[in-house]
Structure formats: C-alpha cells, structure tokens
Design an enzyme around this catalytic site. Structure first.
Site, short mmCIF file in Angstrom:
data_model
loop_
_atom_site.label_atom_id
_atom_site.label_comp_id
_atom_site.label_asym_id
_atom_site.label_seq_id
_atom_site.Cartn_x
_atom_site.Cartn_y
_atom_site.Cartn_z
N LYS A 262 14.19 8.64 1.69
CA LYS A 262 13.36 7.44 1.85
C LYS A 262 12.18 7.79 2.73
O LYS A 262 12.35 8.24 3.87
CB LYS A 262 14.19 6.30 2.48
CG LYS A 262 13.34 5.09 2.89
CD LYS A 262 14.17 3.94 3.48
CE LYS A 262 13.28 2.83 4.05
NZ LYS A 262 14.04 1.73 4.67
N ASP A 267 7.13 0.71 8.15
CA ASP A 267 7.77 -0.47 7.58
C ASP A 267 7.51 -1.69 8.46
O ASP A 267 8.19 -1.90 9.46
CB ASP A 267 9.29 -0.22 7.45
CG ASP A 267 10.02 -1.41 6.85
OD1 ASP A 267 9.34 -2.33 6.32
OD2 ASP A 267 11.27 -1.42 6.91
N LYS A 274 8.48 -8.19 10.10
CA LYS A 274 9.43 -7.93 11.18
C LYS A 274 8.90 -8.53 12.48
O LYS A 274 7.69 -8.67 12.65
CB LYS A 274 9.59 -6.42 11.38
CG LYS A 274 10.39 -5.72 10.32
CD LYS A 274 10.55 -4.25 10.67
CE LYS A 274 11.35 -3.52 9.60
NZ LYS A 274 12.75 -3.96 9.53
N ASP A 285 10.74 5.27 9.70
CA ASP A 285 11.38 4.85 8.46
C ASP A 285 11.19 5.88 7.33
O ASP A 285 11.57 5.64 6.20
CB ASP A 285 10.86 3.47 8.03
CG ASP A 285 11.89 2.66 7.28
OD1 ASP A 285 13.08 3.01 7.35
OD2 ASP A 285 11.50 1.69 6.61
N ASP A 344 11.40 -7.03 3.25
CA ASP A 344 11.80 -6.03 4.25
C ASP A 344 12.96 -5.16 3.75
O ASP A 344 13.29 -4.15 4.36
CB ASP A 344 12.17 -6.74 5.56
CG ASP A 344 12.19 -5.80 6.75
OD1 ASP A 344 11.73 -4.65 6.61
OD2 ASP A 344 12.69 -6.21 7.82
N GLU A 346 12.94 -3.00 1.50
CA GLU A 346 12.04 -2.25 0.62
C GLU A 346 12.57 -0.85 0.30
O GLU A 346 12.22 -0.28 -0.73
CB GLU A 346 10.65 -2.13 1.26
CG GLU A 346 10.45 -0.99 2.28
CD GLU A 346 11.35 -1.10 3.49
OE1 GLU A 346 11.80 -2.22 3.81
OE2 GLU A 346 11.63 -0.06 4.13
N ARG A 348 15.50 0.24 -0.61
CA ARG A 348 16.28 0.29 -1.85
C ARG A 348 15.37 0.14 -3.08
O ARG A 348 15.72 0.60 -4.15
CB ARG A 348 17.38 -0.78 -1.80
CG ARG A 348 16.87 -2.18 -1.68
CD ARG A 348 17.94 -3.15 -1.19
NE ARG A 348 18.11 -3.12 0.27
CZ ARG A 348 18.98 -3.87 0.94
NH1 ARG A 348 19.78 -4.70 0.29
NH2 ARG A 348 19.07 -3.79 2.25
N1 BES Z 1 13.93 0.32 7.70
C1 BES Z 1 14.70 -0.85 7.80
C2 BES Z 1 16.10 -0.57 8.36
C3 BES Z 1 16.17 -0.36 9.85
C4 BES Z 1 16.02 -1.41 10.72
C5 BES Z 1 16.50 0.88 10.34
C6 BES Z 1 16.13 -1.19 12.08
C7 BES Z 1 16.63 1.09 11.69
C8 BES Z 1 16.44 0.05 12.57
C9 BES Z 1 14.89 -1.47 6.42
O1 BES Z 1 13.82 -1.33 5.56
C10 BES Z 1 15.09 -2.92 6.64
O2 BES Z 1 14.21 -3.56 7.12
N2 BES Z 1 16.27 -3.43 6.28
C11 BES Z 1 16.59 -4.79 6.48
C12 BES Z 1 17.34 -5.27 5.29
C13 BES Z 1 17.55 -6.75 5.26
C14 BES Z 1 16.24 -7.47 5.05
C15 BES Z 1 18.52 -7.08 4.15
C16 BES Z 1 17.42 -4.89 7.75
O3 BES Z 1 18.26 -4.01 7.96
O4 BES Z 1 17.23 -5.81 8.52
ZN ZN Z 2 12.64 0.23 5.83
MN MN Z 3 12.39 -2.88 5.81
#
Ligand code: BES
Ligand code: ZN
Ligand code: MN
Length: 488
Positions: A262, A267, A274, A285, A344, A346, A348
């Site tokens: 990834k 992000d 966020k 990210d 967010d 994204e 996947r």
């Molecule tokens: N890159 C983030 C995951 C992340 C968040 C990694 C904080 C490390 C620390 C990912 O793209 C994301 O934002 N995931 C969301 C998914 C949710 C919207 C279902 C998350 O984990 O909050």
């Molecule tokens: Zn992300």
């Molecule tokens: Mn994200």
C-alpha cells in the site's frame, strides 16, 4: 555500513569498541578472559566496582588505556543458556551503545542460545547493528550521520566461519532493506509522492541487472478498468501509479512470489477528512510500499535463485472538488462494484485493483503489506503485525519467518461470519464494515479479490512506525519477508 565475520583474537584485535558479554556471576566468555588478561586485569577490576547493572541487557562502557580495544562495552548476559528473545535484547542494547564509534567487534556469538545456531546469532547481531546505525538526516541543514562504519562479528570456532558469514550476509541485507524502507517512510508527503516512488523504482532497475520496472499510469489504469484505484487518486493533483518491479533470480518458468505494498503517500482521509491530531503520521501510509522496496533492495544484494514481483499501489488521498464522495459507487478491475461509504477506507480500494492485477503474473503466492486499519493498532499495538491468510501453510510459514527474524506477526481470523458486514444495499459490497472488528473486515474486503491464488495480508498499521518521541518508520516487515523468501 560494512559488516564482516572473522575469527578474532580478542587479546590482539584493535577496535574502537569490543563488545564483551558478562554473565550473572561476572564471568567472561573465552574472548573476554583473553582481553582482560591483555589489559592487565583492568576489566575485572572495574567490574568489581559493581557499576554494571545485574539486569539482562544492561551495558557499561569502559574507556581503556591498556590493551588493543579503545573501549570495552560490557553487556550483562544473565544466567546459563539464553532464550532467543534475551539474545535479541543483548543485540539491541549493544548496537545502540556502539553506534557512536567508528567500528566495533561483537563477541556475543560466544554465548549459547537455545534453539539457535551461529548463523542466527550473527544475523541478529548484524541486523541490530545495521538498524541502530540509521538516522534520518536528509532534511537536516547540518546532517551528522552516526559514525559507525564497520561492524565485525566474532566467529567462535573456525569451523563455524561459513555459518557466521551467512548470518552476517542475511542480517546486513535485512538491515539495509529495512533502512531503505525507513528512509522512504520517513520522507514527508511533499517529497515522497507517487511520482517520487516511480523514480525510485526506475532507479532500482537501473542499478541492478536482475530487476526490471514497469509502470501503469492513470490512463492505463482507466483502460484496465481500475475504477477503485482511480477513485482514491481523483481528489489529488498528484497522479497515481501502479508500479511493478520484477526480480528475476530464478528460472524463467518459476512462478513468482508477488508482494503488494500500500503506497498512499499521504492519507488525509479525503472527504471523510481525518481529525488534525497526529495527521502528519499519515505520511507513513506508504510504509507497505516502502517495505517492498526494501525487500527488492535486499534481493539485489543477496541474489537468491527465486522470482519475486513487487507491486506498489501509489496514490495520494486528498479532499477536493474532484474527490470521491461517501455514497459514490465504483467498479473495480475485477468487475465487482463497491459503494464507498467512507473515503478514509482508501487502502483497500487501491489494493483490490492491485490484487486483481497481481494475477497476471501467475503467482505462486501473493502477500500484500498495508498500513490498513487503525483497528489493528488497537488490537495488536506495535509488537505484532496482523496476519491474515487464505491458506494455513502460508500463514505458518510467515509466522515462523517472523519468529526467526524477531519481526513478528500474529494470525487473525478471516472467517465467513465477518463477510456479511460488508453487504451494501446499492452495490456488490461497501468499503467499510462498521466499528467492530475493523481490521478483520478490511482483510475480508481484500480476500474477495484474492480468491484465485494463495494469499496473505499483513496489516502493519501498528508495526510500521513509532509515534511519540521516537517517531519514525521501523522498516518492518522487511526482515520477516526476507526470512520468508530465503526459506522458499
Ligand atoms: N491509513 C489508515 C489506517 C491507519 C490509521 C493506520 C491510523 C495507522 C494509524 C487507513 O487508510 C484508514 O484511514 N482506515 C480507517 C478505516 C475506517 C474508515 C473503516 C481507520 O482505520 O480508521
Ligand atoms: Zn490509509
Ligand atoms: Mn484512510
């Protein structure tokens, strides 16, 4: 940094720092005894002052005026045969203590470790030294890197020379691969863009005859039907890229291992923006992508007889007038439609199209590596990467590679019971599964695009970087992946 393995005679070996183990009863190994004698018993005299803590892994630095070593680093090694975890503690503590000197010789290979040979010991010492010698200096106006230029590992008996050498080689490649991953991870989003990663991948091909690089740009993505991937990049001025680096060390017909990283170079969350708190950390990210770059570099160094393809799904996730909106429905390359309920989620979306694309390489296995979910950080924290797999054998191999390298993963469930959480009223699936089991439902989403081959997913959201005072990329899971690939 240079690494080497030799049979050193401690009483004569000149060095900026000799690393000597001392057990719970203040006893040395053979080299410690020889070195102590060579400096007229000065080391044992100083030891009697009891400044070296009794805790395993405690260190004390002795500046020397006698003998061949300018300094001696005493390392408390505890009692009897060490566990692997304990030996790793000694490796880490001693590496940290010597990074300020120009060279060091480690005599810790004279210790006994349960279920570990001298190859493993040498690999662990070298990896720890290589990791400790890295510092991010690229954006400093007055950069002073650590001085440690040479790290030597003692070969305790001549017949172990090749075994120790092999360990040093593997550890050195793991360290340089990890450090490349750390450097890319630590670079800020305004420097490390998808286009920057493309440049990096092309450079890789230029440097190494066994590596070739190709790039799928936005136009080609559109013609391949990568609607999910493109939906993430839509809001950004930075063009996306799906990068393929191929390492060809094996026979032409040999099926490759495909690694998919990834590579969200920043992000923001997109329209599902966020919160501001610690958002800077979303430059990390792309640590999954960084780790596959690290693996490529290590392969180029070690030249094993295998074929490996590294795919990097690179894009920036931004809010703008052109960005995807919650509720938007896109069609992935597989033909499956996705309702984007949260922009967010994204990772996947870029990964699902990269996984479909991976099939084109007729892979033996596919492993994706992603900072995918905050939920994984909550579940496992930093010590373990989350591991998901659609085949038990692959899962066991990856867990074993993690244990051996010290870069551990913990298996999580991919059960059918979780799949309905992705049901959508408007499309084949939605891109989020709700608050519960967030790391699992993200993996379930990916699994739908990996049905045609043996596949594993590493959620490295917790393991890829440290927050707080030690903020910085860790280079994980490069050691795990290299260990896995070398055991193929
Ligand atoms: N890159 C983030 C995951 C992340 C968040 C990694 C904080 C490390 C620390 C990912 O793209 C994301 O934002 N995931 C969301 C998914 C949710 C919207 C279902 C998350 O984990 O909050
Ligand atoms: Zn992300
Ligand atoms: Mn994200």
């Amino acid at each position: 940094m240079q690494f080497s393995a030799k049979v050193f005679e401690a009483s004569k070996q000149r060095t900026a720092c000799a690393i000597i183990p001392v057990d719970a009863k203040n006893r040395f190994t053979a080299s410690g005894t020889a070195l102590d004698e060579a400096c007229g018993g000065a080391i044992s005299t100083l030891l009697k002052r009891k400044d070296l803590d009794s805790k395993l892994g405690a260190t004390q630095l002795l500046p020397m005026t006698e003998g061949p070593a300018e300094r001696v680093l005493l390392v408390r090694s505890g009692e009897g045969v060490l566990s692997q975890a304990d030996f790793r503690k000694l490796a880490g503590a001693s590496a940290k203590a010597v990074k300020g000197y120009k060279d060091a010789v480690s005599y810790l290979t004279e210790l006994e470790v349960s279920d570990a040979d001298s190859t493993w010991q040498a690999q662990q010492l070298t990896l720890a030294a290589g990791l400790a010698g890295y510092k991010f200096t690229r954006c400093l106006s007055d950069a002073k890197p650590y001085p440690l230029a040479k790290f030597h590992v003692q070969v305790p008996e001549r017949k172990l020379l090749n075994a120790v050498k092999k360990g040093v080689e593997i550890g050195a490649a793991q360290a340089s691969g990890s450090n490349l991953a750390r450097e890319l991870g630590n670079l800020p989003g305004n420097i490390c863009t998808p286009t920057y990663l493309v440049g990096q991948a092309k450079e890789m091909a230029k440097q190494h005859p066994k590596i070739t690089t190709s790039v799928v740009d936005a136009k080609k993505m559109a013609s391949l039907g990568m609607g999910a991937f493109l939906s993430v990049a839509k809001g950004s001025d930075e063009p996306p890229a799906l990068i393929a680096m191929q390492y060809k060390g094996g026979k032409a017909g040999q099926k490759p291992v495909v690694l998919v990283g990834k590579g969200i170079t920043f992000d923001t969350g997109g329209i599902s923006l966020k919160p501001g708190q610690a958002m800077d950390e979303m430059k990390f990210d792309m640590c999954g992508a960084a780790s596959v770059f690290g693996v490529m570099a290590a392969l180029a160094e070690l030249q094993p007889a295998i074929n490996v393809v590294c795919l990097v799904a690179a894009a920036e996730n931004m809010p703008s007038g052109g960005a995807s909106k919650p509720g938007d429905i896109v069609t992935s390359m597989s033909g499956k439609t996705i309702e984007i309920l949260n922009t967010d989620a994204e990772g996947r979306l870029v990964l699902c199209d990269a996984l479909t694309y991976a099939a084109k390489f007729k892979p033996e296995v596919v492993i994706d590596v992603a900072t995918l979910t905050g939920a994984c950080v909550i579940a496992l924290g930093n010590p373990a990467s989350g591991l998901y797999a659609n085949q038990d054998e692959l899962a066991s191999q990856l867990i074993a590679a993690g244990e051996r390298s010290g870069d551990r993963a913990w298996r999580m469930p991919l059960w059918d019971e979780y799949q309905p959480m992705l049901d959508s009223n408007f499309a084949d699936m939605q891109n989020i599964g709700g608050r519960e089991a967030g790391s699992v439902t993200a993996a379930c989403f990916l699994s739908r695009f990996a049905e045609d081959y043996t596949w594993a997913h590493l959620d490295i959201a917790g393991s890829a970087w440290y927050s707080g005072g030690n903020k910085g990329a860790t280079g994980r899971p490069v050691p795990l992946l290299i260990e896995y690939l070398l055991n193929k």
